[in-house]
Write an enzyme that holds these catalytic residues in place. Structure first.
Site, short mmCIF file in Angstrom:
data_model
loop_
_atom_site.label_atom_id
_atom_site.label_comp_id
_atom_site.label_asym_id
_atom_site.label_seq_id
_atom_site.Cartn_x
_atom_site.Cartn_y
_atom_site.Cartn_z
N LYS A 14 -1.77 3.53 4.88
CA LYS A 14 -3.20 3.42 5.20
C LYS A 14 -3.68 1.98 5.07
CE LYS A 14 -6.44 4.56 1.94
NZ LYS A 14 -7.44 3.50 1.70
N ASN A 15 -3.37 1.36 3.93
CA ASN A 15 -3.95 0.05 3.65
C ASN A 15 -3.27 -1.09 4.41
OD1 ASN A 15 -5.84 1.30 2.12
ND2 ASN A 15 -4.96 0.74 0.14
N ASP A 52 -3.96 1.92 -7.63
CA ASP A 52 -3.97 3.13 -6.78
C ASP A 52 -2.97 4.19 -7.26
OD1 ASP A 52 -5.91 1.96 -5.26
OD2 ASP A 52 -4.60 1.38 -3.61
N ARG A 85 -17.53 -3.16 -6.39
CA ARG A 85 -16.77 -3.66 -5.26
C ARG A 85 -17.55 -4.62 -4.37
NH1 ARG A 85 -12.98 1.02 -2.96
NH2 ARG A 85 -11.73 -0.78 -2.42
N ARG A 87 -15.10 1.63 2.95
CA ARG A 87 -15.33 0.22 2.65
C ARG A 87 -14.44 -0.72 3.46
NH1 ARG A 87 -17.98 -1.08 -1.50
NH2 ARG A 87 -16.83 -3.02 -1.46
N CYS A 129 -19.12 1.97 -4.73
CA CYS A 129 -18.42 3.22 -4.46
C CYS A 129 -18.03 3.83 -5.79
CB CYS A 129 -17.24 3.03 -3.52
SG CYS A 129 -15.71 2.60 -4.28
N ARG A 166 -8.76 11.24 3.37
CA ARG A 166 -8.92 9.83 3.74
C ARG A 166 -7.59 9.08 3.61
NH1 ARG A 166 -12.44 6.80 0.24
NH2 ARG A 166 -11.59 5.26 1.63
N1 EPU Z 1 -13.73 -8.43 -5.92
C1 EPU Z 1 -14.77 -9.30 -6.11
N2 EPU Z 1 -15.30 -9.94 -5.02
C2 EPU Z 1 -14.83 -9.73 -3.77
C3 EPU Z 1 -13.76 -8.83 -3.57
C4 EPU Z 1 -13.23 -8.20 -4.69
O1 EPU Z 1 -15.23 -9.51 -7.23
O2 EPU Z 1 -15.36 -10.34 -2.82
C5 EPU Z 1 -13.15 -7.72 -7.09
C6 EPU Z 1 -13.33 -6.19 -7.00
O3 EPU Z 1 -14.59 -5.80 -7.50
C7 EPU Z 1 -12.18 -5.70 -7.84
C8 EPU Z 1 -11.08 -6.73 -7.58
O4 EPU Z 1 -11.75 -7.87 -7.03
O5 EPU Z 1 -12.51 -5.72 -9.19
C9 EPU Z 1 -10.00 -6.31 -6.61
O6 EPU Z 1 -10.59 -5.77 -5.42
P1 EPU Z 1 -9.94 -5.95 -3.99
O7 EPU Z 1 -10.86 -6.75 -3.15
O8 EPU Z 1 -8.53 -6.41 -4.11
O9 EPU Z 1 -9.96 -4.46 -3.46
P2 EPU Z 1 -10.13 -4.04 -1.95
O10 EPU Z 1 -9.53 -5.07 -1.09
O11 EPU Z 1 -11.54 -3.63 -1.72
C10 EPU Z 1 -7.86 -2.80 -1.69
C11 EPU Z 1 -7.41 -1.42 -1.32
C12 EPU Z 1 -7.75 -0.47 -2.45
C13 EPU Z 1 -7.02 -0.95 -3.70
C14 EPU Z 1 -7.41 -2.40 -4.02
C15 EPU Z 1 -6.65 -3.00 -5.19
C16 EPU Z 1 -7.59 -1.44 1.10
C17 EPU Z 1 -8.27 -0.95 2.31
N3 EPU Z 1 -8.08 -1.02 -0.08
O12 EPU Z 1 -9.25 -2.73 -1.90
O13 EPU Z 1 -7.27 0.80 -2.08
O14 EPU Z 1 -7.35 -0.14 -4.80
O15 EPU Z 1 -7.18 -3.24 -2.86
O16 EPU Z 1 -5.30 -2.94 -4.96
O17 EPU Z 1 -6.62 -2.16 1.18
C18 EPU Z 1 -7.17 3.15 -2.07
O18 EPU Z 1 -6.36 3.09 -1.14
O19 EPU Z 1 -7.41 4.23 -2.71
C19 EPU Z 1 -7.90 1.96 -2.48
C20 EPU Z 1 -9.04 2.00 -3.18
#
Ligand code: EPU
Length: 415
Positions: free
Chosen positions: A22-23, A304, A121, A92, A116, A396
């Site tokens: 998915k990701n 995850d 996030r 998201r 969320c 999802r």
């Molecule tokens: N963060 C910030 N500022 C930003 C972006 C992130 O402070 O601009 C913080 C977040 O609040 C969090 C940390 O950085 O504490 C890591 O967040 P990240 O941005 O890496 O998460 P994401 O990109 O929104 C992806 C996956 C998630 C997975 C996380 C961590 C996708 C579509 N989603 O989310 O997947 O948990 O990386 O590995 O790639 C899932 O599949 O169930 C899922 C939630």
């Protein structure tokens, strides 16, 4: 609304084939925005999130067709560089369209995702990076409105490692003028998969999979014909399914190398795990040993997989500690696992799990995607019938999970 019914206590055995990630699929679909022409993407999992992404693309004027696990998109007709609130709030990852839209169209209007279930996030780092690339970014009426005549390469240093932030900026930089360096970039395998897709489209990217990624912007890209990597979180979920049911499962079509941290913990917990490059054989054992887990960015233990290993630890022969370092509110499964007899105490981002000899089936509620997987795992091991409601979360992110588990001998159905 449908629920999942599981009559627990069956040892799972047999073979299971892993679906596409998915990701990885979602950012690769977003990369299809970077140029017109017909993109073909295969091994795409059949998930609600992919359907949502398709709607977002169609709403922009893009042709999106799905046949089984193959998707074709043609973004020649992209006229409306906008992702509306109604679609973004359900997923998201929609924010991944932001970078490609600004790079190709010079403008984007994308709803801010909002918080969320697992945390606030924010997307401040995505926006900071776009500004460094020369875009003007405003928040107007709940939308991110970004524009730029032409993005220019820049040095961008993330103060927190962000997966989709790294992806968004890697895509934007692919069409920027000059070189971009992303420092403290995420190293997740999904970043590498996206980089491979972009390179096939003609992008010049080095260092994906390390914490410094260099992108030399190019004038134009061409359509891709790309196969998405296997889902490492689905793989890990089946590793735990074998361990928690004292089962014997051969997991096929996976990349074992992406799961070193998970395999190491499940082995420490007593399961016998034998891996080749593309298969993982897991033999559960009657006694599950307690192990401590701390979630970290890749190659650390994935957040995850935190909920799933907690279900395993709920049945361990002793106490274990899980520390969630990535998201501030990712223990919503704890209250549900407690309803099944688990002994878990939390304090902030730490959970202490005192293993119990048995879980007892109960009606429980899925609260987010990975929490639903943990409840399924607990239900597979529990005595009696577990009924899991709000399973739209599960749809999802898990492709055909009931069919895959049934084929392994689980008594599971949706009704
Ligand atoms: N963060 C910030 N500022 C930003 C972006 C992130 O402070 O601009 C913080 C977040 O609040 C969090 C940390 O950085 O504490 C890591 O967040 P990240 O941005 O890496 O998460 P994401 O990109 O929104 C992806 C996956 C998630 C997975 C996380 C961590 C996708 C579509 N989603 O989310 O997947 O948990 O990386 O590995 O790639 C899932 O599949 O169930 C899922 C939630």
């Amino acid at each position: 609304m449908k629920s999942i019914y599981i009559n627990g206590g069956k040892k799972l055995s047999g073979e299971v084939s892993i679906s596409g990630a998915k990701n990885a699929a979602l950012p690769i679909l977003a990369a299809g925005l970077l140029c017109g022409g017909k993109h073909r993407i295969t091994n795409v999992p059949q998930l609600a999130d992919v359907t949502t992404f398709g709607r977002i693309l169609q709403n922009m004027g893009i042709a999106f067709e799905r046949q089984g696990h193959e998707i074709t998109i043609d973004s020649t007709g992209l006229t409306n560089p906008e992702a509306p609130y109604d679609l973004v709030r359900t997923m998201r990852a929609s924010v991944l369209v932001l970078g490609p839209l600004v790079a190709r169209m010079g403008k984007a209007r994308v709803s801010l995702p909002g918080g969320c279930a697992i945390g606030a996030r924010p997307i401040n780092l995505h926006l900071m990076g776009l500004e460094k690339l020369g875009a003007t970014v405003e928040i107007e009426h709940g939308y991110v409105v970004a524009s730029a005549k032409k993005l220019r390469g820049a040095h961008i240093c993330f103060d927190t490692v962000t997966v989709t932030g790294t992806e968004n900026l890697m895509m934007a930089a692919a069409l920027a003028e000059g070189e971009t360096t992303l420092e403290n970039a995420a190293r997740e395998p999904e970043i590498v998969d996206l980089a491979h897709a972009l390179i096939q489209m003609g992008a010049k990217i080095e260092g994906a999979g390390t914490d410094v990624i260099r992108i030399q912007g190019v004038e134009n890209l061409r359509p891709m014909d790309y196969t998405v990597m296997p889902d490492r979180i689905e793989t890990g979920t089946f590793v735990i399914a074998a361990a928690i049911t004292n089962g014997d499962i051969l997991i096929k079509n996976c990349f074992a190398g992406h799961l070193d941290a998970v395999i190491s913990k499940v082995t420490e917990a007593g399961a016998i795990v034998t891996a080749t490059d593309h298969t993982i054989h897991v033999q559960g054992q009657r006694v599950i040993r307690p192990v401590n887990v701390k979630t970290l960015e890749y190659p650390g233990f994935p957040t995850d997989m935190q909920a799933q290993i907690m279900s395993l630890m709920a049945l361990a022969d002793g106490a274990s500690m899980i520390n969630e370092t990535i998201f501030e509110n990712r223990f919503t499964h704890v209250a549900e696992l407690r309803r099944m007899g688990a002994d878990i105490q939390t304090d902030g981002r730490t959970a202490i799990i005192k293993g119990v000899p048995k879980l007892s089936a109960a009606p429980v509620m899925a609260t987010d995607l990975r929490a639903s997987a943990s409840l399924i795992l607990a239900g597979l091991a529990a005595e009696g019938q577990t009924v899991i409601s709000r399973i739209y979360h599960l749809d999802r992110g898990y492709d055909n999970i009931e069919q895959k588990l049934s084929a392994l001998g689980a008594d599971i159905r949706r009704a």
